[in-house]
Every structure is written in structure tokens, then in C-alpha cells.
Motif scaffolding. Structure first.
Motif, PDB file in Angstrom:
ATOM      1  N   VAL A  53     -47.290 -76.359 -33.906  1.00 52.26           N
ATOM      2  CA  VAL A  53     -46.963 -76.446 -32.479  1.00 52.26           C
ATOM      3  C   VAL A  53     -45.556 -77.008 -32.319  1.00 52.26           C
ATOM      4  O   VAL A  53     -44.757 -76.519 -31.496  1.00 52.26           O
ATOM      5  CB  VAL A  53     -47.987 -77.319 -31.735  1.00 52.26           C
ATOM      6  N   ARG A  54     -45.213 -78.023 -33.105  1.00 52.00           N
ATOM      7  CA  ARG A  54     -43.864 -78.598 -33.038  1.00 52.00           C
ATOM      8  C   ARG A  54     -42.808 -77.559 -33.432  1.00 52.00           C
ATOM      9  O   ARG A  54     -41.720 -77.527 -32.858  1.00 52.00           O
ATOM     10  CB  ARG A  54     -43.783 -79.830 -33.935  1.00 52.00           C
ATOM     11  N   PHE A  55     -43.137 -76.720 -34.403  1.00 51.13           N
ATOM     12  CA  PHE A  55     -42.200 -75.667 -34.799  1.00 51.13           C
ATOM     13  C   PHE A  55     -41.942 -74.703 -33.647  1.00 51.13           C
ATOM     14  O   PHE A  55     -40.803 -74.331 -33.369  1.00 51.13           O
ATOM     15  CB  PHE A  55     -42.749 -74.920 -36.010  1.00 51.13           C
ATOM     16  N   LEU A  80     -35.124 -79.274 -41.556  1.00 50.83           N
ATOM     17  CA  LEU A  80     -35.978 -78.698 -40.513  1.00 50.83           C
ATOM     18  C   LEU A  80     -37.148 -79.600 -40.138  1.00 50.83           C
ATOM     19  O   LEU A  80     -37.343 -79.914 -38.969  1.00 50.83           O
ATOM     20  CB  LEU A  80     -36.513 -77.332 -40.948  1.00 50.83           C
ATOM     21  N   LEU A  81     -37.930 -80.011 -41.123  1.00 50.31           N
ATOM     22  CA  LEU A  81     -39.169 -80.724 -40.828  1.00 50.31           C
ATOM     23  C   LEU A  81     -38.918 -82.086 -40.194  1.00 50.31           C
ATOM     24  O   LEU A  81     -39.531 -82.425 -39.169  1.00 50.31           O
ATOM     25  CB  LEU A  81     -40.003 -80.878 -42.105  1.00 50.31           C
ATOM     26  N   ALA A  82     -38.048 -82.874 -40.796  1.00 53.73           N
ATOM     27  CA  ALA A  82     -37.780 -84.212 -40.248  1.00 53.73           C
ATOM     28  C   ALA A  82     -37.199 -84.154 -38.835  1.00 53.73           C
ATOM     29  O   ALA A  82     -37.656 -84.887 -37.950  1.00 53.73           O
ATOM     30  CB  ALA A  82     -36.863 -84.992 -41.191  1.00 53.73           C
ATOM     31  N   PRO A  83     -36.191 -83.309 -38.564  1.00 52.78           N
ATOM     32  CA  PRO A  83     -35.666 -83.248 -37.192  1.00 52.78           C
ATOM     33  C   PRO A  83     -36.714 -82.870 -36.149  1.00 52.78           C
ATOM     34  O   PRO A  83     -36.659 -83.341 -35.013  1.00 52.78           O
ATOM     35  CB  PRO A  83     -34.564 -82.178 -37.286  1.00 52.78           C
ATOM     36  N   LEU A  84     -37.689 -82.016 -36.514  1.00 52.09           N
ATOM     37  CA  LEU A  84     -38.706 -81.584 -35.560  1.00 52.09           C
ATOM     38  C   LEU A  84     -39.946 -82.479 -35.560  1.00 52.09           C
ATOM     39  O   LEU A  84     -40.885 -82.242 -34.800  1.00 52.09           O
ATOM     40  CB  LEU A  84     -39.129 -80.141 -35.845  1.00 52.09           C
ATOM     41  N   GLY A  85     -39.973 -83.474 -36.413  1.00 53.34           N
ATOM     42  CA  GLY A  85     -41.142 -84.341 -36.483  1.00 53.34           C
ATOM     43  C   GLY A  85     -42.330 -83.698 -37.155  1.00 53.34           C
ATOM     44  O   GLY A  85     -43.476 -84.110 -36.928  1.00 53.34           O
TER      45      GLY A  85
END
Length: 460
Positions: A256-258, A202-207
């Protein structure tokens, strides 16, 4: 962290949202809600819209050195992230929502059933499993971290000893216990601890490079958490496999990216899984649920997805309106559960027609109200409490506990000066007074001694 899912299904919010809100306008709204608020909370907020994203940081009283690299405990807002990991595994064909959760647990594990009906993954992500919010044997006394000592063995032993009072799927009841089981089960299934699984899928794909569970990335610093009375709170910790219940820490830019990922405006490999988590699964007991999202009806026939979170020293809120392409993120260094969390503020930012609550300021209580409340009471959990008038103040004393002085605020509630709780006076039909006691994620209706017990007001 208990009772973190926003229960506002009865509110119909309009499709009109704030358009192109500036940073200054957002700052003004936050000040209107929190300026001189008795909690002293500091808030980091963002409104995500198609045209722009506005951000602001506001403190009720003393400014604190927070910036874009400041992380906050997001509590139960971790749960939609756990749902995203689950949805990604479903897309891989490894798991089905209707699989019994025991399928993902170690050999020899025992999961309670009701007349042969088993708890499925669907039941867990919709809070209809029948498992309690927080098993009684896990309760801790006083302030502190209630989750740090819950090991794998303790989790599985408690699960095996739990007895269901109704069939899975029969009723909505928010359950941190069930989500701990799911977080652990996903870790066992993948062979990765929750933080590693979260980072990779999750975290890496969304930056989201400044979001973590136990290991902070470079430059990231965790805010100091506070109780609702302004005193410092210790951070909450979780065993490596169980962080999916509420162990995530994140910065405002990462959250915000989430939300952008939820809106589909930040496309990545996890985008299809995020969309899957938003699909309606059940409507029961006034709650309409997707995968760890509460779905609130809007006047245009669309829905908003919401989740709130609280830990001992932090509060959070996320709302997403996919139809409008907008969302809201609220993070605070103060636990605001006892005063209602972020619900009205978050919905006001999503739709300005929703009323904004004013700050809670310390005021003097009416001596007649203090005298009317004085007396001996019992709570439905078997605890006796005595309220007394001491000078111009109301005091509270639980059985075998010290006596504490309480303040009074502009919302009409009393609160202990020494710890985080709330006493909400309740005038009864005969003109006498009782109260609802709110503490540690639960709300209990008190009754005067020698009277018939009242039904508990809740505790999720």
C-alpha cells in the motif's frame, strides 16, 4: 514468473472507480471471486483511494494464519521497483535511458547486437530488447526454483552467447532475462547488492520496512506458497545482484505504501523518480509501455499503470490510476498464472464496470468432450503428448513421462491433479478438438500427430 506483465491494452476502462470502499465490501468482492475456488488460494487485497484505504484477507477454502506482517513473493511486481532505482540514478545524472546496457557491465562483458544496433536501457525497461524471456539453456525440469542457480558467470556467458533475431526496439517481447541483466548492471554500477540498493533508495524513503529480498525484517514471516493445484511450493531465490527481476517479498501494508508513493500521496525523496517511471516511452505491438509499467487506456483519456507477477507459489498484481488517485494491490499465496492471474479482479476493483470472473469450481466433464480430445498430439517445443479416457476422467502423458489424471473446472478447462498446468480445449472449424497447454509461464497450441504444426500460442 514468466509472462507477468498484464497484456490488456485492448481494454478501455472507465474513469469511474469504486468510491470509499469499506473493508467489508472488499471482503465481499474477494469472496465472490474466490469462495470455494479449486485452487484453494488465500488472497490479501487493498484498494487505495483518496478517502480511505480498504484491506481484506480471504481464503478460498481453509483459513491460514496471515496478518499484516505476512510477506508474499511479489514476483515481477519487483520490476517497477527496479525501474524506480533506475529512475533515481537517471535523476542523479549517472545513467541515461539511451545508454547501451554494456556501459554498466564489467569490462570484457559481451552484449549481442543486431547489425551494429545495441541494446539500450530503454529497450530493457520497455521489453523491446530482443532478448528472450528465459534462455532455453536455463530451463529446468519439473517444479522448483528456476532462478537460484543463475550466477553472475552464467548470466554473462548466456548473454554473450545469445543471438538477436531482430533489431532492438523492433518488437515487444516480455523478457525476464533482460531484467536480470539490468538488475545485475545496477548493482555493479552502484557497488551494492540489489537488496541493499533497494532498501536505501526506495524502501526506507517510503517507510516500507517489512519488504525484503533475502533477509526478512523482525516480525515478518513469509507465507507458504502453493501451486495452482493446492500443493506446497518451495520459495524462489535469486543471486544477490539479480533480485530486481522478481525476488522481492513484501507485506500488504508495505505494498500500500508503494502505491501511495506512485500516487504521490506518500511524499519522499524517491517521489520524483517514481513519477518518471510512469512516463510513456513506447507503443508497439499492442503494448504501451512506461518504465516496467504497462499503460492501459481509460475512457477519460487518462491511463492506468499495471503490473502482474507470479512465482512458483505466489501471485501479485498492482494497478495505479494517477488521475483518480486510486490504486489496487493483490497478493496471493498461490500461483494463479495458469488460470489467468489477477487481471480481471484487479481491474474490477479499480473500476466495477469491468466484469468479475466467478470462482473456478471442480465439476464433471462431458464424456463426449473427453472422447473428442483423446488422441496423440505434439507441442511446438518438440514434445509429444497423449490424452486418454480413463473411466470418467481425461489423462495426459508426455513422452517418457508418467500418466497423470486431470480434473475439470467450471471455466471449461482441464488441469492435472498432480502438478500446476492447464489444458484449454479448443474446438476447430471442422468440429474436431485440440487444445492449448499452459505451464510454467508459457502457452502452447497443440496439434494432432501427423498434422501440420500450429503456431505457438505464446510463451513470455
Amino acid at each position: 514468473m514468466r509472462k507477468h506483465l498484464l497484456s490488456l491494452a485492448v481494454i478501455a476502462i472507465s474513469a469511474t472507480s469504486a468510491l470509499a470502499m469499506t473493508d467489508g465490501e472488499l471482503h465481499a468482492v474477494l469472496e465472490k471471486r474466490f469462495k470455494d475456488d479449486r485452487t484453494g488460494a488465500c488472497v490479501a487485497a487493498a484498494v487505495i483511494e483518496k478517502a480511505r484505504t480498504s484491506k481484506a484477507y480471504v481464503c478460498a477454502k481453509d483459513e491460514r494464519p496471515y496478518d499484516e506482517h505476512t510477506a508474499f513473493e511479489i514476483g515481477s511486481v519487483s520490476k517497477p521497483m527496479t525501474a524506480a532505482l533506475l529512475a533515481e540514478l537517471i535523476a542523479r545524472g549517472e545513467i541515461s535511458l539511451d545508454d547501451p546496457v554494456i556501459k554498466l557491465l564489467p569490462q570484457g562483458a559481451t552484449v549481442p547486437t543486431f547489425n551494429g544496433q545495441r541494446i539500450t536501457i530503454r529497450h530493457i525497461v520497455t521489453h523491446t530488447s530482443g532478448l528472450p524471456s528465459f534462455p532455453p539453456q536455463w530451463q529446468t525440469t519439473g517444479a522448483g526454483n528456476p532462478y537460484g542457480r543463475i550466477t553472475e558467470r552464467r548470466l554473462l556467458t548466456t548473454l554473450a552467447a545469445t543471438r538477436l533475431m531482430r533489431p532492438p526496439g523492433a518488437r515487444w517481447e516480455y523478457s525476464n532475462f533482460a531484467m536480470m541483466v539490468l538488475s545485475y548492471a545496477l548493482s555493479r554500477h552502484t557497488g551494492k547488492d540489489f537488496e541493499t540498493l533497494l532498501r536505501e533508495r526506495l524502501l526506507a524513503p517510503l517507510g516500507m520496512n517489512e519488504t525484503y529480498v533475502a533477509t526478512p525484517p523482525p516480525r515478518v514471516h513469509l507465507a507458504q506458497g502453493h501451486y495452482g493445484n493446492g500443493s506446497r511450493a518451495e520459495p524462489w531465490s535469486f543471486q544477490p545482484e539479480m533480485g530486481g527481476v522478481g525476488g522481492v517479498r513484501s507485506t500488504l501494508p508495505d505494498m500500500v505504501r508503494f502505491v501511495e508513493g506512485q500516487l504521490g500521496t506518500r511524499a519522499s525523496a524517491i517521489t520524483p523518480a517514481l513519477a518518471r517511471t510512469q512516463e510513456k516511452l513506447v507503443s508497439i505491438g499492442g503494448q504501451t509501455m512506461a518504465m516496467c509499467w504497462s499503460l492501459l487506456p481509460m475512457q477519460n483519456g487518462q491511463t492506468a499503470l499495471t503490473h502482474a507477477g507470479n512465482t512458483g507459489g505466489f501471485s501479485s498484481f498492482v494497478a495505479v490510476d494517477p488521475a483518480a488517485g486510486s490504486g489496487v494491490v493483490l497478493l496471493s499465496d498461490t500461483s494463479l498464472f495458469s488460470v489467468g492471474s489477477f487481471g480481471s479482479l484487479g481491474l474490477h476493483l479499480l473500476d466495477p464496470t469491468v466484469a468479475l470472473e466467478p470462482p473456478r469450481r471442480t465439476v464433471a466433464a462431458d464424456p463426449k468432450l473427453i472422447d473428442a480430445l483423446a488422441g496423440s498430439y505434439h507441442l511446438p517445443i518438440g514434445i509429444g503428448m497423449t490424452l486418454r479416457r480413463k473411466g470418467d476422467a481425461l489423462t495426459v502423458q508426455a513422452e517418457a513421462q508418467p500418466e497423470f489424471v486431470m480434473g475439470y473446472d467450471s471455466a471449461g478447462d482441464f488441469y492435472p491433479l498432480a502438478f500446476d498446468a492447464l489444458l484449454k480445449p479448443r474446438r476447430r472449424d471442422d468440429g474436431s478438438y485440440a487444445f492449448i497447454w499452459i505451464q510454467g509461464g508459457a502457452a502452447f497450441e497443440a496439434w494432432r500427430s501427423k498434422e501440420a504444426p500450429a503456431k505457438a500460442a505464446g510463451g513470455k
